[in-house]
Scaffold this active site. Structure first.
Site, mmCIF file in Angstrom:
data_model
loop_
_atom_site.group_PDB
_atom_site.id
_atom_site.type_symbol
_atom_site.label_atom_id
_atom_site.label_comp_id
_atom_site.label_asym_id
_atom_site.label_seq_id
_atom_site.Cartn_x
_atom_site.Cartn_y
_atom_site.Cartn_z
ATOM 1 N N GLU A 424 0.825 -1.213 0.000
ATOM 2 C CA GLU A 424 0.000 0.000 0.000
ATOM 3 C C GLU A 424 0.859 1.262 0.000
ATOM 4 O O GLU A 424 0.598 2.207 0.750
ATOM 5 C CB GLU A 424 -0.934 -0.008 1.216
ATOM 6 C CG GLU A 424 -1.903 -1.162 1.191
ATOM 7 C CD GLU A 424 -2.969 -1.111 2.285
ATOM 8 O OE1 GLU A 424 -2.907 -0.216 3.152
ATOM 9 O OE2 GLU A 424 -3.869 -1.965 2.257
ATOM 10 N N GLU A 500 -4.003 -9.036 0.604
ATOM 11 C CA GLU A 500 -4.433 -8.789 1.984
ATOM 12 C C GLU A 500 -5.953 -8.847 1.985
ATOM 13 O O GLU A 500 -6.593 -8.174 1.173
ATOM 14 C CB GLU A 500 -3.937 -7.417 2.436
ATOM 15 C CG GLU A 500 -3.657 -7.343 3.906
ATOM 16 C CD GLU A 500 -2.957 -6.050 4.277
ATOM 17 O OE1 GLU A 500 -1.791 -5.835 3.854
ATOM 18 O OE2 GLU A 500 -3.561 -5.243 4.984
HETATM 19 C C1 GAL Z 1 -4.007 -2.607 5.490
HETATM 20 C C2 GAL Z 1 -2.520 -2.520 5.770
HETATM 21 C C3 GAL Z 1 -2.130 -3.336 6.977
HETATM 22 C C4 GAL Z 1 -3.070 -3.062 8.097
HETATM 23 C C5 GAL Z 1 -4.465 -3.411 7.658
HETATM 24 C C6 GAL Z 1 -5.503 -3.276 8.733
HETATM 25 O O1 GAL Z 1 -4.475 -1.578 4.727
HETATM 26 O O2 GAL Z 1 -1.788 -2.950 4.677
HETATM 27 O O3 GAL Z 1 -0.829 -3.021 7.357
HETATM 28 O O4 GAL Z 1 -2.975 -1.726 8.425
HETATM 29 O O5 GAL Z 1 -4.821 -2.554 6.598
HETATM 30 O O6 GAL Z 1 -6.782 -3.517 8.219
#
Ligand code: GAL
Length: 807
Positions: A424, A500
């Site tokens: 991100e 993710e």
């Molecule tokens: C994502 C990020 C992670 C964590 C996660 C929590 O956007 O890459 O590091 O912050 O959200 O939902």
């Protein structure tokens, strides 16, 4: 009996070995001090009062928790915030900021003239400056990076050498708990004049069939007129094939070795081989020797077949993990890592993503051995900041060196099947970012042409427009399930990874009524509901991902955020003190499974059946109220009985997102007693059942050690789950009794953790409250063999004991 310490053993082998690379790990005998120091004082300290520590070490995990540590008024743009508000707990509220020194002494017995001496760090949090015998040796930036420094000109043979390391982790440097200190191994390596260069052997298996593998080995050496002999051995040490060459191109030998009937590495069958390389001079005298462990396997990523391992399509059933080990902080511990991997394997996971930085070598070694694929990530930031003192400070000077070291040091691990150059990154915006993405990917390709590169992308619209997404080997999407289809259609790769997913939040054993699906929900007690229906404004329910994973061949898998809770990032409670750790974990900070564990297990673990019922059945005062009951099971149909009365059957229903994966009885009216679930197979026959009961008062403590035999090596751990039961042995799911711990015999108390994200009790102190009726105590071996006994007591409770052997 006192054992010979590892250091002594290594020094002995040092003395008796011939001219070959020798190495020893600097573990015990470090002196540590935190505070402000005069510049240059590293030589003149009176360190007699400094604390003695062993490395790996994390100075911040001993606390105390303090909201002032990371209080900040900020709008977190990754979380779609526009207004700045006061945040606490973002980096765990542990004292990780400031100056500190580590000092230790080492000797170089039998040092031979012409040898090179390196000091190797696998992580130093952060901004390490290294001194040897009072002289500057070198420095690095990023705390997670591996680096080595040639200290040949600074060391003295036959004398005690002083190694001093200054660290200065900054405020506003991380979005999670970074830890602090020499949190990974430190080694001294002594190389003979002609030697194998560190991190410069590369073993690949470009051709693999049932009866033959081509093992390609590129070996970089220092020296001239040399001959290389490589033998490939199996795990039993049997030599399978040997080959020699004296053809060097520049500083490199290249060998292709035919390995017959290779056994392939996979999560189910993690077979490993060893390439033993010997370097001889022109007179046939052995100069250096090294062993490189590798696996034989192929990987491919194509639009036709998705991701294939050894020619078979499979999806990533992955979890993201931060590097901290809960109550141990960031200090690497192999036993703790092994337990994490085992818990994830038992759930059916087949892959881990090291969010958002280089993994520890120990974690990769274990993934190789235990069979767990790995997505190795490098950075959470490139040049554009997310936090003021993040990697943006180092990007220009270090990004190439950091990637090179990451890839060279780890590329022989068969578990690694993909690299990630970023997560991100704000550089997703703008044309500079596109160029940066390409440049970084090119470095990975140059260092390792065998694995693809991804980036976890959250600015999906922007990367579709700019071309950023199109240049990735593997486009990785973080959340945004509603954009998967569009991204798949617009990107040229023909496949997509859920780099993710989910970010569903819950607190183990805590259930909120009424059950409502929604994002950003908060409650007065600082807990999130374990009905698994709460998430963040950028994320979603596990089901939103599951539908895509199960229905679309072009989605090659997912990495759930996260396998375990971690210190810091207490979303949705980042404005609520005392929350100081995450709620995202499938398991809590102690490693205890939350309900969601069984949701994933019922889908991912196809070897074992799953039947799990929630919530608990202790709702005193709620008699007559509605308390929904959910069942996570691998069976398609189940029937629920309350005190013997059927509440009806439920079957999985593909046309409803939730009912496709969970069986739900939403109208159950609470009455204390017994809740029984009977699962039926597809022929309607009873296949399994599960009973939970309303418990009486807490009566007795019950201890369950994950391992009852430890290695007497001073660092092995047994994780003992402590729970409390009533007179009839029923678990008390809401108990919060304060407990005390005592370890006697050949071990020591190391830490405890109850998984409560709002607890300010320190892990290393031998007392803690139960959270939802449970906690975990970590018992550590010493170098003494014998029995270790843990005794746990609580006021008014029958105490519990467990005995563990250390040998
Ligand atoms: C994502 C990020 C992670 C964590 C996660 C929590 O956007 O890459 O590091 O912050 O959200 O939902």
């Amino acid at each position: 009996m006192k054992r010979i310490s590892i250091l002594t053993a290594m020094l002995l082998s040092f003395v008796f070995a011939h001219a070959q690379t020798k190495q020893f790990t600097l573990e015990e005998g470090w002196k540590f001090s935190k505070g402000d120091f005069e510049n240059g004082a590293q030589t003149n300290f009176n360190d007699s009062k400094w604390e003695m520590v062993t490395v790996p070490h994390d100075w911040a995990i001993y606390g105390p928790f303090d909201k002032e540590v990371d209080k900040q008024v900020v709008a977190i743009s990754q979380n779609n915030e526009e207004e700045a508000t006061e945040k606490t707990g973002r980096t765990g509220s542990l004292p990780h900021i400031g100056d500190a020194w580590y000092r230790t002494n080492f000797e170089l017995p039998n040092y031979e003239k012409g040898s090179r001496v390196l000091v190797v760090f696998e992580g130093a949090m952060s901004d390490p400056q290294v001194y040897v015998n009072g002289q500057t040796a070198g420095e690095w930036g990023y705390g997670y990076a591996y680096f080595n420094i040639d200290i040949t000109d600074l060391v003295k043979a036959g004398e005690s050498n002083l190694l001093a390391v200054h660290l200065s982790p900054k405020a506003l440097s991380s979005r999670w708990y970074p830890g602090a200190g020499l949190f990974r191994k430190v080694r001294i390596i002594v190389q003979p004049e002609s030697h194998f260069k560190l991190w410069n052997t590369f073993v690949t298996t470009p051709v693999v069939s049932d009866d033959l593998a081509k093992v390609n080995i590129k070996t970089k050496v220092s020296g001239e007129n040399l001959k290389l002999e490589t033998s490939i051995k199996d795990a039993s040490g049997k030599v399978l094939v040997s080959k020699s060459t004296d053809e060097m191109f520049g500083d490199e030998f290249e060998q292709n070795i035919a390995l017959e009937n290779p056994k392939l590495w996979s999560p189910e069958s993690p077979v490993l081989y060893y390439a033993v390389s010997k370097l001889y001079d022109k007179n046939g005298k052995l100069q250096d020797e090294q062993t490189t462990r590798f696996g034989v396997r192929t990987i491919s990523y194509t639009p036709e077949n998705g991701f294939q391992l050894n020619g078979k399509t499979r999806k990533f059933k992955g979890v993201c993990l931060h590097h901290d080990l809960g109550p141990l902080g960031a200090a690497v511990n192999k036993a703790a890592l092994r337990r994490q991997i085992q818990i994830m394997k038992d759930m059916g996971a087949n892959a881990i993503r090291s969010a958002h930085n280089m993994p520890s070598m120990e974690q990769l070694e274990l993934c190789d051995e235990m069979g767990m694929m790995f997505l190795a990530e490098s950075f959470d930031e490139w040049k554009k900041p997310k936090v003021e003192n993040g990697y943006n400070r180092f990007f220009d000077e270090y990004h190439e060196k950091d990637i090179v070291n990451l890839v060279r040091a780890t590329r022989n691990h068969p578990c690694i099947v993909m690299w990630s150059s970023g997560n991100e990154v704000p550089d997703q915006w703008g044309s500079d970012g596109v160029k940066r993405a390409k440049a970084l990917q090119d470095i990975f390709h140059r260092e390792d042409p065998t694995r693809p590169v991804t980036v976890g992308m959250d600015q999906v619209k922007a990367v579709m427009e700019s071309g950023f997404g199109a240049i990735m080997d593997i486009p990785g999407l973080n959340y945004r399930t509603h954009l998967y289809k569009e991204a798949f259609e617009r990107f040229p790769q023909g496949l997509l990874l859920g780099s993710e997913t989910a970010s569903t939040v819950s607190s183990r054993g805590v259930y909120k009524l009424p059950v409502e699906i929604g994002h950003s929900k908060t409650y007065e007690d600082g807990q999130s509901s374990s009905y698994d229906v709460e998430y963040c404004n950028w994320s979603n329910l596990p089901e939103d991902d599951a539908v895509l994973q199960d229905d679309e061949d072009w989605v090659i898998g997912e990495f759930v955020w996260t396998g375990f809770d971690y210190l810091g990032e207490p979303t949705p409670y980042d404005e609520y003190w005392p929350s100081r750790s995450s709620y995202f974990g499938i398991c809590d900070l102690a490693g205890l499974p939350k309900d969601r564990y069984y949701w994933y297990k019922s889908r991912w673990n196809t070897e074992e059946s799953t039947i799990h019922v929630l919530p608990h059945w202790n709702w005193r005062g709620m008699e007559g109220d509605t308390v929904p009951v959910f069942v996570y099971t691998s069976y398609n149909t189940a029937e629920l009985f309350l005190n013997g009365k059927s509440m009806g059957k439920r079957s999985k229903n593909k046309s409803s997102k939730l009912e496709r994966y969970r069986l739900m009885w939403n109208d159950v009216v609470y009455q204390p007693g017994e809740l029984k679930v009977v699962a039926y197979d597809d022929n309607g026959k009873t296949a399994d059942e599960k009973v939970i009961k309303t418990s009486g008062k807490p009566y007795q403590l019950v201890l369950d050690a994950d391992r009852t035999t430890l290695d007497a090596n001073g660092k092995d751990l047994s994780f003992v789950t402590v729970s409390v039961v009533d007179k009839d042995g029923n678990p008390c799911p809401t108990a919060t009794n304060q407990l005390t711990f005592k370890v006697s015999g050949a071990g020591k108390y190391r830490a405890a953790c109850n998984g409560d994200a709002t607890s300010l009790e320190m892990f290393h102190l031998p007392t803690m409250k139960l959270f939802s009726g449970k906690l975990v105590v970590l018992v550590q071996s010493t170098e003494q063999t014998g029995n270790i006994t843990l005794q746990v007591k609580g006021k008014g409770l029958k105490s519990g004991n467990v005995t563990i052997k250390s040998e």
